[in-house]
Design a protein around this motif. Structure first.
Motif, PDB file in Angstrom:
ATOM      1  N   ALA A 193      13.717  -3.984  18.266  1.00 19.12           N
ATOM      2  CA  ALA A 193      14.275  -2.800  17.612  1.00 19.12           C
ATOM      3  C   ALA A 193      14.453  -3.018  16.116  1.00 19.12           C
ATOM      4  O   ALA A 193      14.579  -2.054  15.357  1.00 19.12           O
ATOM      5  N   ARG A 194      14.441  -4.285  15.694  1.00 20.67           N
ATOM      6  CA  ARG A 194      14.721  -4.586  14.293  1.00 20.67           C
ATOM      7  C   ARG A 194      13.635  -5.482  13.703  1.00 20.67           C
ATOM      8  O   ARG A 194      13.581  -6.673  13.991  1.00 20.67           O
ATOM      9  N   PRO A 195      12.736  -4.930  12.897  1.00 26.04           N
ATOM     10  CA  PRO A 195      11.714  -5.756  12.256  1.00 26.04           C
ATOM     11  C   PRO A 195      12.300  -6.567  11.104  1.00 26.04           C
ATOM     12  O   PRO A 195      13.442  -6.349  10.691  1.00 26.04           O
ATOM     13  N   LEU A 196      11.507  -7.490  10.583  1.00 28.06           N
ATOM     14  CA  LEU A 196      11.928  -8.346   9.467  1.00 28.06           C
ATOM     15  C   LEU A 196      13.346  -8.892   9.702  1.00 28.06           C
ATOM     16  O   LEU A 196      14.251  -8.738   8.882  1.00 28.06           O
ATOM     17  N   LYS A 197      13.511  -9.555  10.834  1.00 26.31           N
ATOM     18  CA  LYS A 197      14.840 -10.004  11.269  1.00 26.31           C
ATOM     19  C   LYS A 197      15.503 -10.978  10.302  1.00 26.31           C
ATOM     20  O   LYS A 197      16.720 -11.120  10.307  1.00 26.31           O
ATOM     21  N   GLY A 198      14.708 -11.668   9.484  1.00 25.00           N
ATOM     22  CA  GLY A 198      15.296 -12.636   8.572  1.00 25.00           C
ATOM     23  C   GLY A 198      15.870 -12.022   7.310  1.00 25.00           C
ATOM     24  O   GLY A 198      16.358 -12.750   6.449  1.00 25.00           O
ATOM     25  N   PHE A 199      15.828 -10.690   7.204  1.00 26.02           N
ATOM     26  CA  PHE A 199      16.287 -10.027   5.989  1.00 26.02           C
ATOM     27  C   PHE A 199      17.416  -9.055   6.299  1.00 26.02           C
ATOM     28  O   PHE A 199      17.631  -8.665   7.451  1.00 26.02           O
ATOM     29  N   ASP A 200      18.151  -8.681   5.256  1.00 29.07           N
ATOM     30  CA  ASP A 200      19.313  -7.822   5.424  1.00 29.07           C
ATOM     31  C   ASP A 200      18.922  -6.511   6.110  1.00 29.07           C
ATOM     32  O   ASP A 200      18.034  -5.794   5.621  1.00 29.07           O
ATOM     33  N   PRO A 201      19.553  -6.171   7.237  1.00 33.96           N
ATOM     34  CA  PRO A 201      19.133  -4.984   7.994  1.00 33.96           C
ATOM     35  C   PRO A 201      19.276  -3.675   7.235  1.00 33.96           C
ATOM     36  O   PRO A 201      18.470  -2.760   7.413  1.00 33.96           O
ATOM     37  N   ASP A 202      20.276  -3.560   6.371  1.00 33.80           N
ATOM     38  CA  ASP A 202      20.443  -2.316   5.609  1.00 33.80           C
ATOM     39  C   ASP A 202      19.280  -2.112   4.629  1.00 33.80           C
ATOM     40  O   ASP A 202      18.752  -1.007   4.498  1.00 33.80           O
ATOM     41  N   LEU A 203      18.879  -3.195   3.964  1.00 35.88           N
ATOM     42  CA  LEU A 203      17.779  -3.089   3.016  1.00 35.88           C
ATOM     43  C   LEU A 203      16.448  -2.906   3.740  1.00 35.88           C
ATOM     44  O   LEU A 203      15.559  -2.208   3.242  1.00 35.88           O
ATOM     45  N   VAL A 204      16.313  -3.521   4.911  1.00 35.08           N
ATOM     46  CA  VAL A 204      15.090  -3.338   5.697  1.00 35.08           C
ATOM     47  C   VAL A 204      14.901  -1.859   6.054  1.00 35.08           C
ATOM     48  O   VAL A 204      13.792  -1.318   5.972  1.00 35.08           O
ATOM     49  N   GLU A 205      15.997  -1.189   6.432  1.00 38.36           N
ATOM     50  CA  GLU A 205      15.883   0.234   6.781  1.00 38.36           C
ATOM     51  C   GLU A 205      15.459   1.073   5.576  1.00 38.36           C
ATOM     52  O   GLU A 205      14.683   2.030   5.707  1.00 38.36           O
ATOM     53  N   LEU A 206      15.954   0.728   4.401  1.00 39.30           N
ATOM     54  CA  LEU A 206      15.515   1.435   3.193  1.00 39.30           C
ATOM     55  C   LEU A 206      14.025   1.218   2.955  1.00 39.30           C
ATOM     56  O   LEU A 206      13.297   2.158   2.596  1.00 39.30           O
ATOM     57  N   LEU A 207      13.562  -0.010   3.173  1.00 38.91           N
ATOM     58  CA  LEU A 207      12.147  -0.320   2.997  1.00 38.91           C
ATOM     59  C   LEU A 207      11.290   0.441   4.003  1.00 38.91           C
ATOM     60  O   LEU A 207      10.211   0.951   3.660  1.00 38.91           O
ATOM     61  N   ILE A 208      11.771   0.535   5.230  1.00 38.49           N
ATOM     62  CA  ILE A 208      11.014   1.257   6.263  1.00 38.49           C
ATOM     63  C   ILE A 208      10.856   2.724   5.881  1.00 38.49           C
ATOM     64  O   ILE A 208       9.773   3.306   6.013  1.00 38.49           O
ATOM     65  N   THR A 209      11.932   3.336   5.388  1.00 36.98           N
ATOM     66  CA  THR A 209      11.859   4.733   4.953  1.00 36.98           C
ATOM     67  C   THR A 209      10.867   4.892   3.809  1.00 36.98           C
ATOM     68  O   THR A 209      10.060   5.832   3.785  1.00 36.98           O
ATOM     69  N   ARG A 210      10.904   3.956   2.875  1.00 37.78           N
ATOM     70  CA  ARG A 210       9.963   3.993   1.742  1.00 37.78           C
ATOM     71  C   ARG A 210       8.527   3.835   2.242  1.00 37.78           C
ATOM     72  O   ARG A 210       7.593   4.491   1.762  1.00 37.78           O
ATOM     73  N   GLY A 211       8.323   2.968   3.212  1.00 38.73           N
ATOM     74  CA  GLY A 211       6.996   2.766   3.785  1.00 38.73           C
ATOM     75  C   GLY A 211       6.494   4.009   4.501  1.00 38.73           C
ATOM     76  O   GLY A 211       5.304   4.348   4.424  1.00 38.73           O
ATOM     77  N   THR A 212       7.397   4.694   5.196  1.00 37.14           N
ATOM     78  CA  THR A 212       7.019   5.935   5.877  1.00 37.14           C
ATOM     79  C   THR A 212       6.515   6.966   4.872  1.00 37.14           C
ATOM     80  O   THR A 212       5.511   7.654   5.094  1.00 37.14           O
ATOM     81  N   GLU A 213       7.199   7.051   3.735  1.00 35.21           N
ATOM     82  CA  GLU A 213       6.787   7.982   2.691  1.00 35.21           C
ATOM     83  C   GLU A 213       5.411   7.632   2.138  1.00 35.21           C
ATOM     84  O   GLU A 213       4.666   8.507   1.676  1.00 35.21           O
ATOM     85  N   ALA A 214       5.058   6.341   2.198  1.00 38.53           N
ATOM     86  CA  ALA A 214       3.759   5.880   1.696  1.00 38.53           C
ATOM     87  C   ALA A 214       2.656   6.013   2.745  1.00 38.53           C
ATOM     88  O   ALA A 214       1.495   5.721   2.454  1.00 38.53           O
ATOM     89  N   GLY A 215       3.024   6.411   3.980  1.00 41.29           N
ATOM     90  CA  GLY A 215       2.027   6.616   5.026  1.00 41.29           C
ATOM     91  C   GLY A 215       1.967   5.540   6.078  1.00 41.29           C
ATOM     92  O   GLY A 215       0.992   5.462   6.835  1.00 41.29           O
ATOM     93  N   ILE A 216       3.000   4.707   6.169  1.00 44.09           N
ATOM     94  CA  ILE A 216       3.039   3.642   7.173  1.00 44.09           C
ATOM     95  C   ILE A 216       3.881   4.104   8.361  1.00 44.09           C
ATOM     96  O   ILE A 216       5.032   4.504   8.205  1.00 44.09           O
ATOM     97  N   GLU A 217       3.305   4.019   9.548  1.00 41.22           N
ATOM     98  CA  GLU A 217       4.039   4.358  10.765  1.00 41.22           C
ATOM     99  C   GLU A 217       4.571   3.088  11.409  1.00 41.22           C
ATOM    100  O   GLU A 217       3.835   2.106  11.559  1.00 41.22           O
ATOM    101  N   LEU A 218       5.838   3.079  11.766  1.00 42.16           N
ATOM    102  CA  LEU A 218       6.445   1.946  12.470  1.00 42.16           C
ATOM    103  C   LEU A 218       6.841   2.376  13.870  1.00 42.16           C
ATOM    104  O   LEU A 218       7.554   3.374  14.044  1.00 42.16           O
TER     105      LEU A 218
END
Length: 444
Positions: A193-218
């Motif tokens: 349920a949580r990718p990039l487990k070695g990194f801060d989960p709050d910042l990872v979620e921000l990155l995922i949202t940014r990636g979605t905007e760029a066309g990346i599906e998770l």
């Protein structure tokens, strides 16, 4: 000494011992240079440069830059990458031979505690350094043979339109961010349920949202049950919430972790204990069962993260311990790491939960830096910092950054941790302005 593996850990150890007058040989079955320079960090970041240009232009849309018609020519970008990687093996070997080191080629296998065999020739040594790096972790679902690994991806002559990256780690995220800006439609599939487990989960979620905007599906909490070749690509069967679904892709890339490359070394013949995490070593990197053998980097089951700079200093420390018959332990504090997505995600020290679990009274200093001048200037709308301070000592115990150039900024925080500086001392630095580094005082 014989070094097995001509990557950064092995080369650093070989050079150090040769400089002290030892007779040293080094062997590798692959071209000299190792994963980082040939098949990892360096070529990856060269490809990322093309993606950065595309993304930077898009961020300035309506702000003075018209990016119409701007695109990545994948073949030319790959040629640029080869301009760096192609000379590495010969340059590495020339440097080693110039230092008086015998350079050997082939598969090395131990025949007893103090000898190895390479292509039918037996070699003996007083000391051995194992620095063979890592390989993609074996996968067991039907059709796993259809996956390509990170090495294959970094040599693609043509970038396919539909790419599936298996696993939610560094490789998948970095390659997906490159692919999206190069015109592909990438999907990352993570069984957790949580990718990039070695990194801060709050910042990872921000990155995922940014990636979605760029066309990346998770796709989270999703498991591959099988892959079949089809006329137009690959049929990938996945299970999510008990439901089976079939998806189609042109390319499926293994990004589901790596494991030490040790199985073919005949370590049992040398009496060297090892497992899927590496050679069993004492804190000073000597084998716990064969004193002639040391290991470093991905090959060692040590506390160090699987990073090139860690492999380098482990190789140097192991070599020093061999030369001086000492038991110096590498210093792992203050080692930063980064995921070179767009923007990049960086970390040094503990996660917030790790600090709390250790009983540290943590002052969590969180900043949404998306509106700060450094990011406004370039049009970036996703950036944040979370710095963890020990209230009792005013010292940084962890730092987590997401934003443009924050992979550079994390180095200041890593140095502060290594030198045991307080935040008061770090804030006393006067930075050139306006630079990203000048944001550090406000983050603290």
């Amino acid at each position: 000494m014989i070094v097995i593996g001509a990557g950064m850990a092995g080369v650093s150890a070989a050079n150090k011992c040769a400089s002290k007058g030892w007779n040293v040989a080094i062997v590798d079955a692959l071209p000299y240079g190792g994963t980082c320079a040939l098949r990892g960090c360096d070529p990856k970041k060269i490809l990322r440069r093309g993606a950065e240009i595309i993304d930077s232009a898009r961020l300035m849309r309506g702000k003075g830059v018209d990016e119409g018609g701007l695109s990545i020519n994948w073949a030319d970008l790959m040629k640029h990458k080869h301009g760096f990687t192609d000379p590495v093996p010969q340059n590495t070997e020339d440097s080693l031979t110039g230092n008086g080191i015998d350079t050997l080629h082939g598969v090395a296998r131990f025949t007893d505690k103090n000898s190895i065999e390479i292509s039918g020739t037996r070699y003996e040594a007083t000391h051995f350094m194992i620095a063979t790096g890592a390989r993609p972790r074996p996968l067991d679902f039907p059709g796993h043979q259809h996956l390509v690994d990170s090495t294959d991806f970094l040599d693609l002559e043509v970038l396919p339109s539909r790419i599936l990256f298996v696993g939610g780690g560094f490789i998948s995220f970095e390659f997906a961010h490159i692919s999206a800006r190069a015109g592909s439609a990438p999907t990352i599939l993570d069984r957790g349920a949580r990718p990039l487990k070695g990194f801060d989960p709050d910042l990872v979620e921000l990155l995922i949202t940014r990636g979605t905007e760029a066309g990346i599906e998770l796709q989270r909490s999703t498991t591959i049950t099988g892959i079949e070749k089809s006329e137009s690509g690959y049929q990938v069967s996945v299970e999510r919430s008990g439901q089976i679904e079939t998806l189609e892709f042109d390319l499926v890339v293994h990004g589901a972790g790596r494991t030490p490359e040790l199985a073919g070394l005949g370590l049992d013949a040398a009496g060297v204990e090892w497992d899927e995490r590496g050679v069993h070593v004492a804190p000073h990197l000597q084998s716990t069962t064969n004193p002639a053998v040391y290991a470093a980097g991905d090959s060692a089951n040590s506390p160090g993260m699987p990073l090139t700079p860690v492999a380098v200093f482990e190789g140097k420390v192991a070599a020093s311990n061999m030369l001086k018959a000492t038991t110096t332990v590498p210093a792992y504090a203050g080692v930063p790491t980064a995921v070179f997505t767009i923007p990049e995600l960086a970390r040094v020290g503990m996660l917030e939960q790790e600090a709390k679990d250790q009983g540290i009274e943590v002052d969590v200093r969180y900043s949404d830096t998306s509106g700060w001048y450094s990011n406004y200037r370039i049009g970036e709308t996703t950036a944040a910092a979370k710095i963890l301070i020990d209230r009792a000592s005013d010292r940084i115990v962890g730092a987590h950054l997401l934003g443009p150039e924050y992979g550079e900024l994390i180095n200041f925080l890593a140095l502060a941790m290594k030198l045991d500086l307080t935040t008061r001392q770090l804030k006393s630095m006067t930075a050139a302005y306006p630079t990203v580094g000048s944001d550090l005082g406000s983050m603290l």
